[in-house]
Design a protein around this motif. Sequence first.
Motif, PDB file in Angstrom:
ATOM      1  N   GLY A 231       0.813  -1.209   0.000  1.00 56.95           N
ATOM      2  CA  GLY A 231       0.000   0.000   0.000  1.00 56.95           C
ATOM      3  C   GLY A 231       0.845   1.256   0.000  1.00 56.95           C
ATOM      4  O   GLY A 231       0.499   2.252  -0.658  1.00 56.95           O
TER       5      GLY A 231
ATOM      6  N   SER B 142      -4.660   8.264  -1.234  1.00 60.49           N
ATOM      7  CA  SER B 142      -4.972   8.432   0.186  1.00 60.49           C
ATOM      8  C   SER B 142      -6.378   8.934   0.509  1.00 60.49           C
ATOM      9  O   SER B 142      -6.883   8.619   1.590  1.00 60.49           O
ATOM     10  CB  SER B 142      -3.943   9.357   0.849  1.00 60.49           C
ATOM     11  OG  SER B 142      -3.990  10.645   0.261  1.00 60.49           O
TER      12      SER B 142
ATOM     13  N   ALA C 244      -8.517   6.161   1.621  1.00 62.90           N
ATOM     14  CA  ALA C 244      -7.927   5.231   2.577  1.00 62.90           C
ATOM     15  C   ALA C 244      -8.406   5.471   4.000  1.00 62.90           C
ATOM     16  O   ALA C 244      -8.500   4.536   4.797  1.00 62.90           O
ATOM     17  CB  ALA C 244      -6.398   5.328   2.520  1.00 62.90           C
TER      18      ALA C 244
ATOM     19  N   PHE D 223      -4.419  -0.330   3.008  1.00 59.29           N
ATOM     20  CA  PHE D 223      -4.974   1.013   3.163  1.00 59.29           C
ATOM     21  C   PHE D 223      -4.173   1.840   4.171  1.00 59.29           C
ATOM     22  O   PHE D 223      -4.017   3.048   4.008  1.00 59.29           O
ATOM     23  CB  PHE D 223      -6.442   0.935   3.576  1.00 59.29           C
ATOM     24  CG  PHE D 223      -7.348   0.502   2.457  1.00 59.29           C
ATOM     25  CD1 PHE D 223      -7.699   1.387   1.456  1.00 59.29           C
ATOM     26  CD2 PHE D 223      -7.832  -0.798   2.401  1.00 59.29           C
ATOM     27  CE1 PHE D 223      -8.526   0.993   0.413  1.00 59.29           C
ATOM     28  CE2 PHE D 223      -8.657  -1.204   1.363  1.00 59.29           C
ATOM     29  CZ  PHE D 223      -9.007  -0.306   0.361  1.00 59.29           C
TER      30      PHE D 223
ATOM     31  N   ILE E 173      -1.211   2.894   2.148  1.00 55.62           N
ATOM     32  CA  ILE E 173      -1.576   3.945   1.191  1.00 55.62           C
ATOM     33  C   ILE E 173      -1.622   5.304   1.879  1.00 55.62           C
ATOM     34  O   ILE E 173      -1.109   6.305   1.376  1.00 55.62           O
ATOM     35  CB  ILE E 173      -2.932   3.627   0.536  1.00 55.62           C
ATOM     36  CG1 ILE E 173      -2.781   2.474  -0.461  1.00 55.62           C
ATOM     37  CG2 ILE E 173      -3.495   4.859  -0.171  1.00 55.62           C
ATOM     38  CD1 ILE E 173      -4.099   1.940  -0.998  1.00 55.62           C
TER      39      ILE E 173
END
Length: 209
Positions: free
Chosen positions: A90, A100, A103, A139, A142
Amino acid sequence: MFCRLRIFALALLLAMYATPVQAHPHHSHTNFQSFSQTVPDHGFWSGAVHPFTGIDHMLAMVAVGVLSVQVGGRALFWGPLSFLGGVSLGGLLGSLFHLSPGAQAAICVSLICMGMALAFRRVPPHVYLFAVFAFFGAFHGIAHGEGKFVTGQDMDYMVGFVAGSAALHAVGLAIGVVFKQSQNTLVANMARVSGAGIAAAGLFLMFMS
């Protein structure tokens, strides 16, 4: 019934102490702020400190450790490793594609799902659990990987970030072992209480973000 009410009350108290998502881009840091200000915003040590500056990431890392202990067996190793693998992937995707914005909500969902799994003791089989850990970990990566991997120092930052996350996993594993092996009923039930609190914190952070 009384036990469930106590769990719910403790969960609400934990949620009240939760703060909005702090560890992601465009959010100011509050936890460990005085210390993190002395570390440059790049390099290994900055990345290693960063996981400790956001309540969302800290709760997720600990939840992964406690859940892995609840499952037992190879999950003790592959559970945290799956999450860290997702974080690394990520982080790379976040640095390349700037993903983002979506996320943050996914991170809150990860807290809710992992917290509920602990609270209700409903954990999926190994292979599905590892896939879920990797998915949610992506996530987290990220959110923290945006703008990184551009220079060598940024790569060091992400390596430090993964190392700091691994340290939080170790804390979660230790807590999980204490919960699982305790002969005290109250301590043994703390895994469920902490799960309810993590889920409540995820809901709180989602509404506050």
